[in-house]
Design a protein around this motif. Structure first.
Motif, PDB file in Angstrom:
ATOM      1  N   GLU A  16       0.621  -1.293  -0.168  1.00  0.00           N
ATOM      2  CA  GLU A  16       0.138   0.201   0.089  1.00  0.00           C
ATOM      3  C   GLU A  16       0.904   1.273   0.078  1.00  0.00           C
ATOM      4  N   ALA A  17       1.985   1.185   0.972  1.00  0.00           N
ATOM      5  CA  ALA A  17       2.752   2.475   0.941  1.00  0.00           C
ATOM      6  C   ALA A  17       3.505   2.565  -0.535  1.00  0.00           C
ATOM      7  N   GLY A  18       3.958   1.529  -1.184  1.00  0.00           N
ATOM      8  CA  GLY A  18       4.317   1.675  -2.515  1.00  0.00           C
ATOM      9  C   GLY A  18       3.469   2.257  -3.396  1.00  0.00           C
ATOM     10  N   THR A  19       2.265   2.079  -3.448  1.00  0.00           N
ATOM     11  CA  THR A  19       1.311   2.168  -4.292  1.00  0.00           C
ATOM     12  C   THR A  19       1.203   3.882  -4.066  1.00  0.00           C
ATOM     13  N   PHE A  20       1.325   4.375  -3.086  1.00  0.00           N
ATOM     14  CA  PHE A  20       1.060   5.842  -2.701  1.00  0.00           C
ATOM     15  C   PHE A  20       2.285   6.406  -3.097  1.00  0.00           C
ATOM     16  N   MET A  21       3.343   5.756  -3.133  1.00  0.00           N
ATOM     17  CA  MET A  21       4.667   6.312  -3.595  1.00  0.00           C
ATOM     18  C   MET A  21       4.766   6.449  -5.027  1.00  0.00           C
ATOM     19  N   ILE A  22       4.065   5.763  -5.742  1.00  0.00           N
ATOM     20  CA  ILE A  22       4.060   5.696  -7.134  1.00  0.00           C
ATOM     21  C   ILE A  22       3.131   6.581  -7.553  1.00  0.00           C
ATOM     22  N   ALA A  23       2.004   6.802  -6.819  1.00  0.00           N
ATOM     23  CA  ALA A  23       0.676   7.944  -7.268  1.00  0.00           C
ATOM     24  C   ALA A  23       1.826   9.271  -7.037  1.00  0.00           C
ATOM     25  N   ALA A  24       2.590   9.509  -6.288  1.00  0.00           N
ATOM     26  CA  ALA A  24       3.264  10.704  -6.225  1.00  0.00           C
ATOM     27  C   ALA A  24       4.069  11.071  -7.358  1.00  0.00           C
ATOM     28  N   GLY A  25       4.687   9.877  -7.952  1.00  0.00           N
ATOM     29  CA  GLY A  25       5.477   9.987  -9.401  1.00  0.00           C
ATOM     30  C   GLY A  25       4.564  10.212 -10.401  1.00  0.00           C
TER      31      GLY A  25
END
Ligand code: EPZ
Length: 419
Positions: free
Chosen positions: A236-245
């Protein structure tokens, strides 16, 4: 059946709190079967899959009280009698097969319908069954059911042909009350395995080698109840990190373990995303120009397969050529067709996908084909031009707590509608 409507173009800001890990809490709930006692899961993610596995425990005779407000699940497994319930437990969710190891450990036998495959692959269980047999269980498969039984499970040295997450978990649960010592070599090292082992040790088990590929379990007579708070969800954390990109945003993510997200941090940093990392929170900055990179999914500590679809969404809008290779599941590219409907330029070549970066996704009607593919489409739509409709979002509800609510708090224009 619900769908998401996403209007792309907003940048995200503020902060988001990550929930506990689905893939930690499912085996932990299964492990409560091992004791005839009370357990409490604190900060439990209120996910579809959690409700399903709790239903399975109730069918087996457990008392389960889910308090969604306080995200607490109280489980009393003293009422489980080990009689096969006859219902297609695994039909409800293939992850329920994780109860097998615990049931044969406590009752010496159990029969359950064979778990089917799913969209991403056939999902075999041969390594699980091979482990049970090594511990002395006799295993029979007929009429779509698998039955394992043994008067007394005996500890054994088991070498896993492949570091299967589920097989490591099931064999660990089958061995905690076996006679003598079990060694699992080439065990999966995902953080969720370590979390299960820590929960088992709180119940009185003797598991060592946590965080390595060799687990040693010394069998004990019986286990007792325990309270436990599972780890944060690194996917889930990685998913939000990618949303920032994808949205060229900068915001804070609270509720991470900086060790567990290392593989994700490494690849995003390589692309030019800036990450200011603390032990349990980070600031993600996707506002810079990003570089194309190659990704190959591997067992932990390699790049996680559960982040492959989300990474493909990001690489699709990064100028240049990227290659994504999926080595874990044989059919985990179904999101490619849906991303192409949004304008992505991706060519599949066997287990690899070659991506030519485009400027921006365009809104379209797409559908979630599995949990992570669905999440990948949502974050792609956040950076898209115009409106995207994402159907079959029950897949997403299986693994993301209040996904659209969390995205809205960051400023995304996303809403859920009945189809
Ligand atoms: C767990 O599935 C996760 N699910 C998956 O997350 C995750 O993608 C996967 O581990 C890999 O990290 C849960 O924890 C509930 P495996 P699991 O056994 O245990 C082959 C998500 O999106 N294999 O490590 O089923 C298998 O075919 C889900 O949250 C055998 O050949 O994964 C696959 O190719 C998706 N024989 C590979 O191993 C076996 O007996 C990895 O499977 C078992 C597995």
């Amino acid at each position: 059946m619900d769908k998401f409507i996403v209007k792309g173009g907003n940048t995200l800001s503020g902060e988001v709190e990550i929930s506990a890990a689905k893939n930690a809490v499912l085996p932990i709930i299964a492990a409560t079967i091992l004791c005839a006692d009370k357990c409490t899961i604190i900060n439990c993610p209120m996910l579809l899959d959690v409700y399903v596995i709790c239903d399975v425990l109730k069918i087996l005779g457990a008392k389960v009280i889910i308090d969604a407000k306080s995200s607490t699940v109280n489980i009393d497994t003293s009422g489980i009698n080990g009689i096969e319930s006859g219902s297609n437990l695994v039909r409800k969710m293939r992850g329920s097969f994780l109860i097998m190891g615990a049931m044969i450990s406590r009752f010496g036998r159990f029969k359950i319908s064979l778990p089917g495959g799913c969209n991403i692959g056939t999902r075999p269980i041969d390594l699980h069954l091979k482990g049970f047999k090594s511990l002395g269980a006799s295993v029979k498969i007929d009429h779509g059911y698998v039955e394992a039984s043994s008067k007394k499970l005996r500890g054994e040295r088991i070498y896993l042909d492949y570091p299967s997450v589920g097989a490591t978990e099931n064999i660990m649960m089958a061995s905690v009350m076996a006679e003598g010592e079990t060694i699992i070599e080439n065990a999966a090292e995902e953080p969720e395995i370590g979390d299960l082992a820590k929960f088992l040790n709180k119940m009185g088990a003797k598991v060592s080698g946590i965080g390595t590929d060799t687990l040693k379990i010394i069998g004990v007579k019986e286990l007792h109840g325990a309270n436990y708070r599972p780890i944060y969800d690194r996917i889930e954390a990685g998913t939000f990190m990618i949303a920032a990109g994808i949205t060229k945003s900068k915001f804070k993510i609270r509720g991470i373990d900086n060790e567990h997200i290392k593989p994700i941090v490494a690849k995003l940093t390589e692309m030019g995303i800036k990450i200011d990392l603390d032990k349990s929170q980070l600031i993600i900055d996707g506002t810079g120009t990003l570089k194309p990179i190659d990704i190959k999914t591997m067992p932990y500590p390699g790049f996680p397969t559960d982040m492959q679809a989300q990474m493909m969404s990001l690489l699709s809008v990064v100028k240049g050529t990227s290659v994504v290779t999926e080595t874990i599941f044989e059919n985990r590219f179904m999101h490619v067709t849906e991303l192409k409907r949004m304008g992505a330029n991706i060519k599949i070549d066997g287990r690899s996908a070659v991506i030519e970066g485009i400027n921006r996704f365009t809104g379209a009607e797409v559908k979630a084909t599995d949990l992570r593919a669905g999440a990948a489409l949502v974050i792609a739509a956040l950076g898209g031009e115009g409106e995207t409709e994402i159907r079959d979002i029950y897949h997403i509800d299986r693994g993301y707590v209040e996904f659209e609510k969390k995205l809205r708090t960051l400023g995304a224009d996303i809403r859920r509608m009945e189809v």
